[in-house]
Design a protein around this motif. Structure first.
Motif, PDB file in Angstrom:
ATOM      1  N   SER A 100      -7.542  16.720  -1.164  1.00 16.63           N
ATOM      2  CA  SER A 100      -8.059  17.905  -1.844  1.00 16.63           C
ATOM      3  C   SER A 100      -7.315  19.171  -1.431  1.00 16.63           C
ATOM      4  CB  SER A 100      -9.563  18.065  -1.578  1.00 16.63           C
ATOM      5  OG  SER A 100      -9.783  18.250  -0.194  1.00 16.63           O
ATOM      6  N   TRP A 101      -6.649  19.142  -0.294  1.00 11.37           N
ATOM      7  CA  TRP A 101      -5.872  20.296   0.164  1.00 11.37           C
ATOM      8  C   TRP A 101      -4.451  20.296  -0.376  1.00 11.37           C
ATOM      9  CZ3 TRP A 101      -8.617  23.924   2.481  1.00 11.37           C
ATOM     10  CH2 TRP A 101      -9.808  23.552   3.095  1.00 11.37           C
ATOM     11  N   ARG A 148      -7.462  13.880  -6.002  1.00  6.47           N
ATOM     12  CA  ARG A 148      -6.192  14.587  -6.121  1.00  6.47           C
ATOM     13  C   ARG A 148      -5.063  13.818  -5.454  1.00  6.47           C
ATOM     14  NH1 ARG A 148      -8.121  20.804  -5.097  1.00  6.47           N
ATOM     15  NH2 ARG A 148      -9.597  20.858  -6.821  1.00  6.47           N
ATOM     16  N   ALA A 149      -5.427  12.919  -4.551  1.00  3.68           N
ATOM     17  CA  ALA A 149      -4.457  12.057  -3.877  1.00  3.68           C
ATOM     18  C   ALA A 149      -5.153  10.747  -3.552  1.00  3.68           C
ATOM     19  CB  ALA A 149      -3.935  12.721  -2.610  1.00  3.68           C
ATOM     20  N   ARG A 167       0.872  -1.173   0.000  1.00  4.91           N
ATOM     21  CA  ARG A 167       0.000   0.000   0.000  1.00  4.91           C
ATOM     22  C   ARG A 167       0.906   1.218   0.000  1.00  4.91           C
ATOM     23  NH1 ARG A 167      -3.601   0.322   4.772  1.00  4.91           N
ATOM     24  NH2 ARG A 167      -4.875   1.761   3.570  1.00  4.91           N
ATOM     25  N   LEU A 168       0.544   2.208  -0.790  1.00  5.85           N
ATOM     26  CA  LEU A 168       1.304   3.447  -0.851  1.00  5.85           C
ATOM     27  C   LEU A 168       0.326   4.592  -1.062  1.00  5.85           C
ATOM     28  CD1 LEU A 168       1.542   3.965  -4.242  1.00  5.85           C
ATOM     29  CD2 LEU A 168       2.924   1.946  -3.851  1.00  5.85           C
ATOM     30  N   ALA A 169       0.796   5.790  -0.859  1.00  6.59           N
ATOM     31  CA  ALA A 169      -0.070   6.963  -0.983  1.00  6.59           C
ATOM     32  C   ALA A 169       0.707   8.097  -1.620  1.00  6.59           C
ATOM     33  CB  ALA A 169      -0.586   7.392   0.392  1.00  6.59           C
ATOM     34  N   GLU A 178      -8.099   3.774  -2.737  1.00  7.40           N
ATOM     35  CA  GLU A 178      -8.795   4.311  -1.568  1.00  7.40           C
ATOM     36  C   GLU A 178      -8.609   5.825  -1.554  1.00  7.40           C
ATOM     37  OE1 GLU A 178      -7.663   2.256   2.156  1.00  7.40           O
ATOM     38  OE2 GLU A 178      -6.527   0.921   0.846  1.00  7.40           O
ATOM     39  N   PRO A 179      -9.622   6.557  -1.102  1.00  6.29           N
ATOM     40  CA  PRO A 179      -9.461   8.014  -1.033  1.00  6.29           C
ATOM     41  C   PRO A 179      -8.460   8.403   0.047  1.00  6.29           C
ATOM     42  CG  PRO A 179     -11.544   7.349  -0.038  1.00  6.29           C
ATOM     43  CD  PRO A 179     -10.928   6.115  -0.625  1.00  6.29           C
TER      44      PRO A 179
END
Length: 174
Positions: free
Chosen positions: A164-165, A135-136, A86-88, A158-159
């Motif tokens: 959004s910031w 956006r992410a 998992r990464l973000a 996954e959100p």
């Protein structure tokens, strides 16, 4: 000599003044304004100019992401080929080349580097709104790095709620 929040307040007041107005009519005494948090400063930078000057926004979430077992781009490069991770990251662009048989490629970044993600047609269709508008993201998938170039074949998106910031948007399908 004033905080960023005080300066924003003063700029808002100055923006209401127009030629021909009596001087000082738009001057309003500012309320007591507390200083901005690191997150608020970063979000104001992104909203105003689209970038931050002193840190990559994902840094602000790294402790919580790390505790959740979410890897950085640097850690991803060390992950064994074929492992599930998992990464973000912040989405920098989306591409769907004619030659890719419907695959969509997501370019993402975090505070340690770039991440290449491949999204199958099926996953894209199942999670189209999230995949197209976020956006992410947090991405779960299988590492491919046997050839020396690291990428992830996504099997779940996954959100990342704070995303959004972090960005004014990505460069998509250009």
């Amino acid at each position: 000599g004033m905080s960023r929040r005080q300066a924003l307040w003063q700029a808002g007041v100055a923006a209401t003044e127009r030629e021909g107005m009596l001087p000082g009519l738009s001057a309003i005494a500012p309320p007591a304004l507390r200083g901005m948090s690191a997150f608020e400063l970063m979000a104001a930078d992104v909203a105003a100019v689209g970038v931050t000057h002193d840190r990559q926004p994902m840094e602000l979430l790294r402790v919580a992401l790390g505790e959740a077992g979410i890897l950085t781009a640097a850690q991803l490069r060390q992950a064994p080929d074929g492992s599930r991770v998992r990464l973000a990251g912040i989405i920098t662009h989306r591409q769907r080349p004619q030659t890719a048989s419907g695959l969509t490629f997501l370019g993402m970044e975090d505070e340690t580097g770039l991440i290449n993600v491949m999204v199958s047609v099926g996953l894209w269709n199942r999670q189209k709104i999230l995949a197209r508008t976020s956006r992410a993201l947090i991405v779960r998938g299988i590492v491919q790095n046997a050839t020396g170039a690291t990428s992830v074949v996504a099997d779940k998106l996954e959100p990342l709620e704070m995303g959004s910031w972090f960005s004014r948007g990505s460069r998509d399908f250009r």
